[in-house]
Design an enzyme around this catalytic site. Sequence first.
Site, PDB file in Angstrom:
ATOM      1  N   ARG A 115      11.963  -5.853   4.656  1.00  0.00           N
ATOM      2  CA  ARG A 115      11.721  -4.402   4.556  1.00  0.00           C
ATOM      3  C   ARG A 115      12.687  -3.627   5.458  1.00  0.00           C
ATOM      4  NH1 ARG A 115       5.925  -1.809   5.425  1.00  0.00           N
ATOM      5  NH2 ARG A 115       5.979  -2.983   7.351  1.00  0.00           N
ATOM      6  N   LYS A 128       0.832  -1.214   0.000  1.00  0.00           N
ATOM      7  CA  LYS A 128       0.000   0.000   0.000  1.00  0.00           C
ATOM      8  C   LYS A 128       0.864   1.260   0.000  1.00  0.00           C
ATOM      9  CE  LYS A 128      -2.024  -1.077   3.882  1.00  0.00           C
ATOM     10  NZ  LYS A 128      -1.299  -2.339   4.204  1.00  0.00           N
ATOM     11  N   ARG A 140      11.538  -2.274  10.860  1.00  0.00           N
ATOM     12  CA  ARG A 140      10.468  -1.792  11.744  1.00  0.00           C
ATOM     13  C   ARG A 140      10.256  -2.801  12.865  1.00  0.00           C
ATOM     14  NH1 ARG A 140       5.332   0.193   8.257  1.00  0.00           N
ATOM     15  NH2 ARG A 140       4.220  -1.118   9.709  1.00  0.00           N
ATOM     16  N   ARG A 172      -9.599   0.696   8.740  1.00  0.00           N
ATOM     17  CA  ARG A 172      -9.016  -0.598   9.084  1.00  0.00           C
ATOM     18  C   ARG A 172     -10.089  -1.545   9.604  1.00  0.00           C
ATOM     19  NH1 ARG A 172      -3.352   0.176   8.515  1.00  0.00           N
ATOM     20  NH2 ARG A 172      -2.294  -1.501   9.545  1.00  0.00           N
ATOM     21  N   ARG A 177      -0.447  -9.343  13.035  1.00  0.00           N
ATOM     22  CA  ARG A 177      -1.014  -8.303  12.151  1.00  0.00           C
ATOM     23  C   ARG A 177      -1.848  -8.943  11.047  1.00  0.00           C
ATOM     24  NH1 ARG A 177       4.250  -5.397  10.483  1.00  0.00           N
ATOM     25  NH2 ARG A 177       2.935  -4.134   9.112  1.00  0.00           N
TER      26      ARG A 177
HETATM   27  P1  AP5 Z   1       4.873  -1.577   1.741  1.00  0.00           P
HETATM   28  O1  AP5 Z   1       4.550  -0.726   0.566  1.00  0.00           O
HETATM   29  O2  AP5 Z   1       5.645  -0.957   2.872  1.00  0.00           O
HETATM   30  O3  AP5 Z   1       3.546  -2.298   2.272  1.00  0.00           O
HETATM   31  P2  AP5 Z   1       2.349  -1.742   3.125  1.00  0.00           P
HETATM   32  O4  AP5 Z   1       1.136  -2.432   2.622  1.00  0.00           O
HETATM   33  O5  AP5 Z   1       2.352  -0.248   3.150  1.00  0.00           O
HETATM   34  O6  AP5 Z   1       2.793  -2.361   4.504  1.00  0.00           O
HETATM   35  P3  AP5 Z   1       2.694  -1.832   5.988  1.00  0.00           P
HETATM   36  O7  AP5 Z   1       3.387  -2.887   6.833  1.00  0.00           O
HETATM   37  O8  AP5 Z   1       3.232  -0.443   6.124  1.00  0.00           O
HETATM   38  O9  AP5 Z   1       1.219  -1.888   6.227  1.00  0.00           O
HETATM   39  P4  AP5 Z   1       0.478  -1.969   7.533  1.00  0.00           P
HETATM   40  O10 AP5 Z   1      -0.872  -1.742   7.042  1.00  0.00           O
HETATM   41  O11 AP5 Z   1       0.658  -3.173   8.364  1.00  0.00           O
HETATM   42  O12 AP5 Z   1       1.225  -0.899   8.422  1.00  0.00           O
HETATM   43  P5  AP5 Z   1       0.839   0.567   8.849  1.00  0.00           P
HETATM   44  O13 AP5 Z   1       2.064   1.358   8.862  1.00  0.00           O
HETATM   45  O14 AP5 Z   1      -0.350   1.054   8.079  1.00  0.00           O
HETATM   46  O15 AP5 Z   1       5.655  -2.871   1.218  1.00  0.00           O
HETATM   47  C1  AP5 Z   1       6.162  -3.836   2.121  1.00  0.00           C
HETATM   48  C2  AP5 Z   1       7.541  -4.306   1.648  1.00  0.00           C
HETATM   49  O16 AP5 Z   1       7.417  -5.024   0.434  1.00  0.00           O
HETATM   50  C3  AP5 Z   1       8.501  -3.138   1.347  1.00  0.00           C
HETATM   51  O17 AP5 Z   1       9.794  -3.532   1.737  1.00  0.00           O
HETATM   52  C4  AP5 Z   1       8.425  -2.948  -0.175  1.00  0.00           C
HETATM   53  O18 AP5 Z   1       9.633  -2.472  -0.734  1.00  0.00           O
HETATM   54  C5  AP5 Z   1       8.137  -4.383  -0.639  1.00  0.00           C
HETATM   55  N1  AP5 Z   1       7.255  -4.419  -1.808  1.00  0.00           N
HETATM   56  C6  AP5 Z   1       6.181  -3.628  -2.051  1.00  0.00           C
HETATM   57  N2  AP5 Z   1       5.593  -3.985  -3.207  1.00  0.00           N
HETATM   58  C7  AP5 Z   1       6.285  -5.043  -3.690  1.00  0.00           C
HETATM   59  C8  AP5 Z   1       6.151  -5.879  -4.838  1.00  0.00           C
HETATM   60  N3  AP5 Z   1       5.212  -5.701  -5.753  1.00  0.00           N
HETATM   61  N4  AP5 Z   1       7.032  -6.861  -4.986  1.00  0.00           N
HETATM   62  C9  AP5 Z   1       8.007  -7.069  -4.082  1.00  0.00           C
HETATM   63  N5  AP5 Z   1       8.195  -6.312  -2.984  1.00  0.00           N
HETATM   64  C10 AP5 Z   1       7.336  -5.316  -2.778  1.00  0.00           C
HETATM   65  O19 AP5 Z   1       0.318   0.327  10.325  1.00  0.00           O
HETATM   66  C11 AP5 Z   1       1.188  -0.066  11.373  1.00  0.00           C
HETATM   67  C12 AP5 Z   1       0.393  -0.196  12.662  1.00  0.00           C
HETATM   68  O20 AP5 Z   1      -0.216   1.078  13.003  1.00  0.00           O
HETATM   69  C13 AP5 Z   1      -0.793  -1.170  12.620  1.00  0.00           C
HETATM   70  O21 AP5 Z   1      -0.380  -2.504  12.861  1.00  0.00           O
HETATM   71  C14 AP5 Z   1      -1.687  -0.599  13.725  1.00  0.00           C
HETATM   72  O22 AP5 Z   1      -1.236  -0.957  14.994  1.00  0.00           O
HETATM   73  C15 AP5 Z   1      -1.521   0.894  13.547  1.00  0.00           C
HETATM   74  N6  AP5 Z   1      -2.523   1.492  12.643  1.00  0.00           N
HETATM   75  C16 AP5 Z   1      -2.309   2.087  11.433  1.00  0.00           C
HETATM   76  N7  AP5 Z   1      -3.465   2.509  10.882  1.00  0.00           N
HETATM   77  C17 AP5 Z   1      -4.433   2.188  11.776  1.00  0.00           C
HETATM   78  C18 AP5 Z   1      -5.842   2.355  11.784  1.00  0.00           C
HETATM   79  N8  AP5 Z   1      -6.476   2.924  10.758  1.00  0.00           N
HETATM   80  N9  AP5 Z   1      -6.536   1.901  12.870  1.00  0.00           N
HETATM   81  C19 AP5 Z   1      -5.895   1.310  13.905  1.00  0.00           C
HETATM   82  N10 AP5 Z   1      -4.572   1.120  13.961  1.00  0.00           N
HETATM   83  C20 AP5 Z   1      -3.846   1.556  12.911  1.00  0.00           C
END
Ligand code: AP5
Length: 210
Positions: A123, A13, A156, A88, A167
């Site tokens: 990552r 994402k 991270r 979410r 997660r």
């Molecule tokens: P990346 O693009 O970083 O993936 P992502 O989907 O953004 O992953 P996140 O781990 O950031 O998502 P998340 O939803 O768990 O975390 P968030 O920060 O929102 O890609 C991942 C890796 O793969 C990278 O290394 C990239 O280079 C690689 N990659 C990407 N595309 C690729 C491809 N096509 N092929 C190969 N490699 C690829 O949330 C973190 C925490 O915050 C949550 O767990 C929760 O506790 C809290 N939180 C956030 N939002 C909320 C909410 N709305 N409500 C409640 N809690 C929340």
Amino acid sequence: MKLILLGAPGAGKGTQAEMIRERLKIPAISTGNIIREAIKNGTEAGKKAKIYVESGGLVPDGTVIDMLKERLLMPDCKDGYILDGFPRNVAQAQALDEMGIVIEKVIDIEVADEKIQKRLLGRRVCAACGSSYHLDYKPPGVPDICDKCGGKLVARKDDEPATVLERLKVYHEQTEPLKDYYNAVGKLFVVQGQDEVEDTARLVLAALEA
Ligand code: AP5
């Protein structure tokens, strides 16, 4: 244009949000980044959120919704935005509806759990500016150094294997039902996440133009 990027943790994402941001010139708003910034700055909300993030759970809805509302008031949001990681769960989607926000498209990036685990283990993020890399799929020019700002690249804390499993469990239980929520109103566009970032980007752009 107001968009939502939906998908499991590590589905890509953030990576695709960055691509859309550059193309459409609208901000990409990641609630994960907002929360991590609050934790880093030691704010009251950040202190409340820390335990949830580190255990792989969701931060309570009220805390995240307040953070998002504050962000959406900023002037750069006036022509639209990409929401990455929000909503979410159904309660957060309903909160968006109650705020009168009309979302044009919800792009759901589908990636199998086994691939997700590999992606998150490899990552690395910049400790200074938050830019994201992957040891195999998107390596920086110089090992462990951010291409954009020269900051140090780190793993991270919530990318540890046990936390990733939690997660994914939370995603399947609480976030996946949003596919039905948005499909029911004809806004869901499903994209199969590919092994190359550029290939996924092509499919995401096709969904945006559909
Ligand atoms: P990346 O693009 O970083 O993936 P992502 O989907 O953004 O992953 P996140 O781990 O950031 O998502 P998340 O939803 O768990 O975390 P968030 O920060 O929102 O890609 C991942 C890796 O793969 C990278 O290394 C990239 O280079 C690689 N990659 C990407 N595309 C690729 C491809 N096509 N092929 C190969 N490699 C690829 O949330 C973190 C925490 O915050 C949550 O767990 C929760 O506790 C809290 N939180 C956030 N939002 C909320 C909410 N709305 N409500 C409640 N809690 C929340």
